[in-house]
Design a protein around this motif. Structure first.
Motif, mmCIF file in Angstrom:
data_model
loop_
_atom_site.group_PDB
_atom_site.id
_atom_site.type_symbol
_atom_site.label_atom_id
_atom_site.label_comp_id
_atom_site.label_asym_id
_atom_site.label_seq_id
_atom_site.Cartn_x
_atom_site.Cartn_y
_atom_site.Cartn_z
ATOM 1 N N LEU A 9 31.685 60.711 97.126
ATOM 2 C CA LEU A 9 32.911 59.929 97.286
ATOM 3 C C LEU A 9 33.162 59.587 98.756
ATOM 4 O O LEU A 9 33.534 58.458 99.085
ATOM 5 C CB LEU A 9 34.101 60.690 96.710
ATOM 6 C CG LEU A 9 35.445 59.989 96.766
ATOM 7 C CD1 LEU A 9 35.428 58.749 95.868
ATOM 8 C CD2 LEU A 9 36.547 60.937 96.333
ATOM 9 N N VAL A 10 32.912 60.536 99.648
ATOM 10 C CA VAL A 10 33.079 60.284 101.081
ATOM 11 C C VAL A 10 32.077 59.232 101.557
ATOM 12 O O VAL A 10 32.414 58.365 102.370
ATOM 13 C CB VAL A 10 32.941 61.597 101.883
ATOM 14 C CG1 VAL A 10 32.837 61.330 103.370
ATOM 15 C CG2 VAL A 10 34.111 62.521 101.588
ATOM 16 N N ARG A 11 30.864 59.269 101.044
ATOM 17 C CA ARG A 11 29.862 58.251 101.415
ATOM 18 C C ARG A 11 30.286 56.869 100.937
ATOM 19 O O ARG A 11 30.122 55.890 101.663
ATOM 20 C CB ARG A 11 28.501 58.613 100.836
ATOM 21 C CG ARG A 11 27.864 59.764 101.553
ATOM 22 C CD ARG A 11 26.514 60.092 100.989
ATOM 23 N NE ARG A 11 25.965 61.243 101.678
ATOM 24 C CZ ARG A 11 25.147 62.102 101.123
ATOM 25 N NH1 ARG A 11 24.752 61.934 99.872
ATOM 26 N NH2 ARG A 11 24.699 63.126 101.804
ATOM 27 N N TYR A 12 30.821 56.776 99.725
ATOM 28 C CA TYR A 12 31.331 55.490 99.233
ATOM 29 C C TYR A 12 32.487 55.007 100.105
ATOM 30 O O TYR A 12 32.580 53.824 100.428
ATOM 31 C CB TYR A 12 31.804 55.600 97.789
ATOM 32 C CG TYR A 12 30.711 55.732 96.770
ATOM 33 C CD1 TYR A 12 29.422 55.273 97.008
ATOM 34 C CD2 TYR A 12 30.974 56.311 95.538
ATOM 35 C CE1 TYR A 12 28.427 55.395 96.058
ATOM 36 C CE2 TYR A 12 29.977 56.438 94.578
ATOM 37 C CZ TYR A 12 28.713 55.974 94.846
ATOM 38 O OH TYR A 12 27.741 56.090 93.897
ATOM 39 N N PHE A 13 33.379 55.919 100.468
ATOM 40 C CA PHE A 13 34.523 55.562 101.298
ATOM 41 C C PHE A 13 34.063 55.073 102.671
ATOM 42 O O PHE A 13 34.586 54.088 103.195
ATOM 43 C CB PHE A 13 35.455 56.764 101.432
ATOM 44 C CG PHE A 13 36.745 56.468 102.130
ATOM 45 C CD1 PHE A 13 37.647 55.577 101.578
ATOM 46 C CD2 PHE A 13 37.070 57.084 103.327
ATOM 47 C CE1 PHE A 13 38.842 55.291 102.213
ATOM 48 C CE2 PHE A 13 38.256 56.809 103.965
ATOM 49 C CZ PHE A 13 39.144 55.913 103.403
ATOM 50 N N THR A 14 33.059 55.746 103.248
ATOM 51 C CA THR A 14 32.515 55.319 104.541
ATOM 52 C C THR A 14 31.908 53.929 104.433
ATOM 53 O O THR A 14 32.116 53.078 105.309
ATOM 54 C CB THR A 14 31.452 56.319 105.023
ATOM 55 O OG1 THR A 14 32.039 57.609 105.098
ATOM 56 C CG2 THR A 14 30.902 55.918 106.382
ATOM 57 N N SER A 71 31.011 70.013 95.101
ATOM 58 C CA SER A 71 30.988 69.444 96.445
ATOM 59 C C SER A 71 30.087 68.223 96.530
ATOM 60 O O SER A 71 30.325 67.337 97.355
ATOM 61 C CB SER A 71 30.565 70.493 97.468
ATOM 62 O OG SER A 71 29.235 70.904 97.230
ATOM 63 N N ASP A 72 29.059 68.145 95.693
ATOM 64 C CA ASP A 72 28.174 66.985 95.720
ATOM 65 C C ASP A 72 28.924 65.717 95.321
ATOM 66 O O ASP A 72 28.688 64.642 95.871
ATOM 67 C CB ASP A 72 26.960 67.193 94.834
ATOM 68 C CG ASP A 72 27.324 67.561 93.397
ATOM 69 O OD1 ASP A 72 28.426 68.086 93.179
ATOM 70 O OD2 ASP A 72 26.490 67.316 92.503
ATOM 71 N N LYS A 73 29.870 65.830 94.407
ATOM 72 C CA LYS A 73 30.679 64.671 94.006
ATOM 73 C C LYS A 73 31.621 64.249 95.129
ATOM 74 O O LYS A 73 31.834 63.059 95.358
ATOM 75 C CB LYS A 73 31.488 64.978 92.744
ATOM 76 C CG LYS A 73 30.646 65.338 91.553
ATOM 77 C CD LYS A 73 29.871 64.134 91.074
ATOM 78 C CE LYS A 73 29.090 64.508 89.822
ATOM 79 N NZ LYS A 73 28.204 63.471 89.390
#
Length: 94
Positions: free
Chosen positions: A32-37, A26-28
């Motif tokens: 990935l969601v933070r990069y997408f944001t 889940s940390d990955k």
């Protein structure tokens, strides 16, 4: 009460209050969601900057004004993108 039903009720009683646990990897996914944001916010800034430059060019050359719609669309899109986290937190109830 029938023994099978009693066993079913006991099982449901045990499952009714589970303790939350993060899934594996889940940390990955969060990274990935933070990069997408970050990418979405950067795209919004670039879109507004481009539309502002196009608006100035259209005003200077006397062409048709299509860029105000682009600016409004970029601003609405950015507002939705930045509020997505707040909306999800409200729905999930963290």
């Amino acid at each position: 009460m029938h023994p099978v039903l009693q066993t079913g009720y006991d099982l449901v009683a045990q499952l009714s209050n589970p303790t939350p646990q993060a899934p594996p990897m889940s940390d990955k996914i969060v990274q990935l969601v933070r990069y997408f944001t970050w990418f979405i916010l950067l795209s919004g800034v670039i879109a507004i900057t481009y539309a502002g430059g196009k608006f100035a060019w259209e005003k200077w050359t006397g062409g048709g004004l299509e860029s105000p719609k682009m600016i409004a669309g970029a601003m609405i899109g950015r507002a939705v993108a930045t509020s997505a986290g707040t909306i999800m937190n409200a729905m999930i109830g963290n």
